[in-house]
Design a protein around this motif. Structure first.
Motif: not given
Length: 194
Positions: A20-41
């Motif tokens: 469950e923690i790993r899934a939450e971390a993966d989900e949070r990592a995806e959110e961070i990557i998505s936000e970073a890509e949006a910020d970069a764009e």
């Protein structure tokens, strides 16, 4: 329940919690990557817009500078033409001779004499080449004499010690007065096609 079963249940819960923690971390990592890509764009788009603004500003500055330079060159050329015309007029005035020169000189002497009181002794100065002409004109005046040379195109400078008045009625002073009073009209006429 045996101890082994309890341990196994705890392990299963720990594994489930870890998953469950790993899934939450993966989900949070995806959110961070998505936000970073949006910020970069967004940063890329902002920088691109900023570069476009700088390019446009530089283009406007260069265009404005070129227009100013062209205007200054045009004004300089006009000034040169006006100076040439002034020099030509000055030369034409200096070259006046005969009856026309006598008529103009006489009218300038008459106008200057009117500035003085009757009985004032007038000292008249003029161009060296005009001395004989001025002396001839002064025979019409009782208290006037040719007093010497004055560097000018023609005409006279008249003064009187009694009234401490000095009248500059030279061709030069008349030309400058007429030139200044009519400079805009002269310029408009010379450059009306532009």
């Amino acid at each position: 329940m045996s101890l082994d079963t309890v341990v196994e249940d705890i392990r299963d819960e720990a594994r489930a919690r870890a998953d469950e923690i790993r899934a939450e971390a993966d989900e949070r990592a995806e959110e961070i990557i998505s936000e970073a890509e949006a910020d970069a764009e967004q940063i890329h788009e902002d920088r691109e817009a900023e570069v476009e603004r700088e390019i446009e500003q530089e283009r406007e500055q260069r265009l404005s500078s070129a227009k100013l330079e062209a205007k200054q060159a045009r004004l300089g050329a006009r000034r040169d033409v006006l100076e040439d015309v002034h020099d030509d007029v000055e030369q034409a005035v200096a070259d006046l001779d005969g009856d026309r020169r006598e008529e103009l000189t006489r009218s300038l002497v008459d106008a200057a004499a009117e500035e003085f009181d009757d009985g004032d002794s007038l000292r008249v100065f003029g161009r060296a080449d005009d001395q004989a002409l001025i002396e001839d004109i002064l025979t019409d005046y009782d208290d006037a004499e040719f007093a010497g040379e004055h560097e000018c195109l023609g005409g006279v400078v008249v003064e009187s010690e009694a009234s401490r008045v000095r009248v500059n009625n030279t061709f030069d002073s008349v030309l400058e007065s007429v030139w200044e009073d009519n400079l805009k009209e002269i310029s408009d006429r010379l450059f009306e096609a532009q």
